[in-house]
Design an enzyme around this catalytic site. Structure first.
Site, PDB file in Angstrom:
ATOM      1  N   GLY A 297      20.083  -7.260 -51.054  1.00  0.00           N
ATOM      2  CA  GLY A 297      20.239  -6.023 -51.427  1.00  0.00           C
ATOM      3  C   GLY A 297      21.723  -5.668 -51.013  1.00  0.00           C
ATOM      4  O   GLY A 297      21.965  -5.393 -50.176  1.00  0.00           O
TER       5      GLY A 297
ATOM      6  N   GLY B 253      15.151  -6.258 -48.028  1.00  0.00           N
ATOM      7  CA  GLY B 253      14.429  -6.886 -47.120  1.00  0.00           C
ATOM      8  C   GLY B 253      14.826  -8.092 -46.461  1.00  0.00           C
ATOM      9  O   GLY B 253      14.120  -8.637 -45.797  1.00  0.00           O
TER      10      GLY B 253
ATOM     11  N   TYR C  77      23.226 -11.078 -39.037  1.00  0.00           N
ATOM     12  CA  TYR C  77      22.360 -11.959 -38.493  1.00  0.00           C
ATOM     13  C   TYR C  77      21.588 -11.516 -37.385  1.00  0.00           C
ATOM     14  O   TYR C  77      21.597 -11.955 -36.286  1.00  0.00           O
ATOM     15  CB  TYR C  77      23.126 -13.231 -38.243  1.00  0.00           C
ATOM     16  CG  TYR C  77      23.795 -14.203 -39.036  1.00  0.00           C
ATOM     17  CD1 TYR C  77      23.433 -13.928 -40.594  1.00  0.00           C
ATOM     18  CD2 TYR C  77      24.848 -15.061 -38.865  1.00  0.00           C
ATOM     19  CE1 TYR C  77      23.916 -14.722 -41.338  1.00  0.00           C
ATOM     20  CE2 TYR C  77      25.268 -15.869 -39.647  1.00  0.00           C
ATOM     21  CZ  TYR C  77      24.936 -15.558 -41.122  1.00  0.00           C
ATOM     22  OH  TYR C  77      25.548 -16.306 -42.138  1.00  0.00           O
TER      23      TYR C  77
END
Length: 539
Positions: free
Chosen positions: A179, A112, A478
């Protein structure tokens, strides 16, 4: 309204949004029936246990649990019609087959941490495939490799490696809730990148679910697809199920340090020197630079504090002479150097107090300190002059709530060809910079968004004279939609070329070629995905 009352108000609005979703835009009921038909009925984990719809009382909490940017969460105009928290590989396969059959888009979420929320937000009817439960880590010390499922976190991986060996590690990020699926597909970097390169430079195989629901490994997907998913963002090509990684060697003892200097203590001169030295240091020494504003109580009582954070793959008696020879102005002292194991150094980088048990790597699977934020990135191929640093300092003191991070390149990063993987930002870069502005609910949350976005873009504009050019490069992980984006369900090739060249440089064309082979109908897409060649004329 403040505090919990504001959160309650926002949650109520979100729930109203969920309740407005019907099957008018997509055959949701038939999609749910389809899932049961196409999942593996022989396993002990039925797909019904993995399905959450707005009718479930826990739907909202599951949705918000791994939505780490509150800006993306609270600005979303459409919510998922279902969340599939896959408990078995067949659940992920069924989600692909059924979403494709019933006209639903898939957003894939591991940790997430997508900075623009593309793993949990879309403007067309969609489902979230949440990989968080697929977290198996199988380590084979005889081959020094490991198979790691997409839902495992970096923290879990580090813990499991340390369980098996005190002299092995893996080069990846220092945030322990990342993750593995998304972190590696975008590149995966951390404080061992100058020694061993990125995470993807140490990947030897992968499992990918394609648009037809097939599970492919390196051999069956082919070298072109395997090349693309290492740095090109896996969600353009399929669903990453797992990575096979090559473990790297680390010494029994490593040394870390964190030294702070303010402007009044010569921080600008040190920052100027760091730019000229950090990328040329020996591979086993990594020094990150983090400036931040310090705000006093009086009018314009502000300064900048620059922190130099280091990892040395060795003991401090070898580190100190290196620092004295290369960055003497920092005046690193023996008392500032901490010796520890490699896995303990992860806790240091993650901000835990010295002596914290490594068990926290297993316990902290979800980010808890969530804020509203906007991130931008830059690559620098030349030193920022002191006047440019002063411009940055002044802007930071104006913004106040800002996090800036300079990560040095050189070492192994300069040795790997920019064509070896889809990640193109290699030799020629001195360092990469992350600029993140943050704000909170106490600042009226979503209502403050435009003000902070304006500040973020102003800073980015002011740094343009010093950053890379033609294109002005950006880092995929990013995520920044300001560098270019498409609509949720329409991947225009000309628009994609704009952000594609910034994110992947010349590798963009090969990524398009691979996309055309593996997903010609463009089923897997988001606002910054790779398009197929335009002659296919697919949305």
């Amino acid at each position: 309204m403040k505090g919990s009352s504001t959160l309650l108000f926002i949650s109520s609005i979100l729930l109203l949004s969920f309740s407005s979703i019907t099957s008018d835009s997509a055959d949701v009921d038939n999609f749910l029936l389809c899932l049961s038909k196409h999942s593996n009925h022989n396993n002990s984990q039925p797909i019904a246990d993995a399905i959450y719809t707005p009718k479930n009382s826990s739907f909202q909490s599951i949705y918000e649990l791994r939505t780490n940017n509150l800006r993306s969460l609270y600005s979303a105009t459409l919510k998922p019609v279902a969340i599939i928290t896959a408990l078995h590989e067949s659940h992920a396969q069924a989600t692909v087959v059924c979403a494709k059959q019933h006209g639903l888009q898939i957003r894939i979420r591991s940790g997430g941490h997508d900075f623009e929320g593309l793993s949990f937000v879309s403007n067309v009817p969609f489902v979230i495939l949440d990989m968080f439960n697929l977290r198996s880590i199988q380590i084979d010390m005889s081959s020094e490799t490991a198979w790691v499922q997409a839902g495992a976190t970096t923290g879990e991986l580090y813990y499991r490696i340390a369980e098996k060996s005190k002299v092995h590690g893996f080069p990846a990020g220092v945030c322990i809730t990342l993750g593995i699926g998304g972190h590696l597909s975008g590149g995966g970097y951390g404080p061992m990148m100058r020694k061993y390169g990125l995470s993807i430079d140490n990947v030897v195989d992968a499992q990918l679910i394609d648009a037809n629901g097939r599970i492919l490994d390196r051999k069956s997907m082919g070298e072109d697809v395997f090349w693309a998913i290492r740095g090109g963002g896996g969600t353009s090509f399929g669903i990453i199920l797992s990575w096979k990684i090559k473990l790297v060697h680390v010494p029994h003892i490593v040394t870390v340090f964190s030294v702070k200097r303010t402007l009044e203590q010569g921080a600008t001169h040190l920052a100027y020197q760091w730019q000229q030295v950090a990328y040329k240091l020996p591979k086993h020494l990594f020094i990150r630079m983090e400036p931040r504003p310090l705000i006093g109580t009086g009018h314009r009582n502000k300064t900048i504090q620059v922190t130099f954070i280091g990892l040395f793959l060795g003991q401090r008696d070898r580190l100190l002479p290196l620092m004295k020879a290369n960055l003497p102005a920092l005046d690193l002292q023996v008392s500032e150097c901490l010796e520890m194991s490699w896995v303990e150094s992860i806790l240091f980088w993650a901000g835990f107090p010295n002596g914290t048990s490594t068990d926290v790597l297993l316990k902290n699977r979800v980010q808890t300190n969530k804020v509203f934020y906007k991130t931008k990135s830059d690559y620098y191929k030349q030193v920022i002059p002191k006047s440019g640093l002063e411009t940055l300092w002044n802007l930071m003191m104006d913004i106040e709530n800002i996090f800036v991070q300079f990560n040095p390149y050189g070492g192994r990063m300069a040795e790997i060809s920019d064509k070896q993987t889809a990640f193109a930002h290699r030799a020629g870069n001195l360092f990469k910079v992350q600029y993140t502005v943050t704000w909170s609910e106490g600042e009226r949350g979503i209502n403050a968004t435009e003000r902070y976005l304006e500040w973020s873009r102003k800073l980015y504009g002011e740094m343009a004279p010093y950053a890379s050019k033609s294109p002005r490069e950006a880092f995929l992980n990013y995520r920044d939609l300001d560098v270019g984006s498409n609509e949720s369900n329409n991947t225009d090739f000309q628009v994609a070329q704009v952000y594609g060249m910034k994110l992947f440089k010349a590798n963009f064309q090969r990524l398009v070629h691979v996309k055309t082979i593996i997903d010609p109908q463009n089923f897997f897409k988001n606002e910054q995905s790779i398009p197929p060649f335009p002659f296919h004329n697919f949305k």
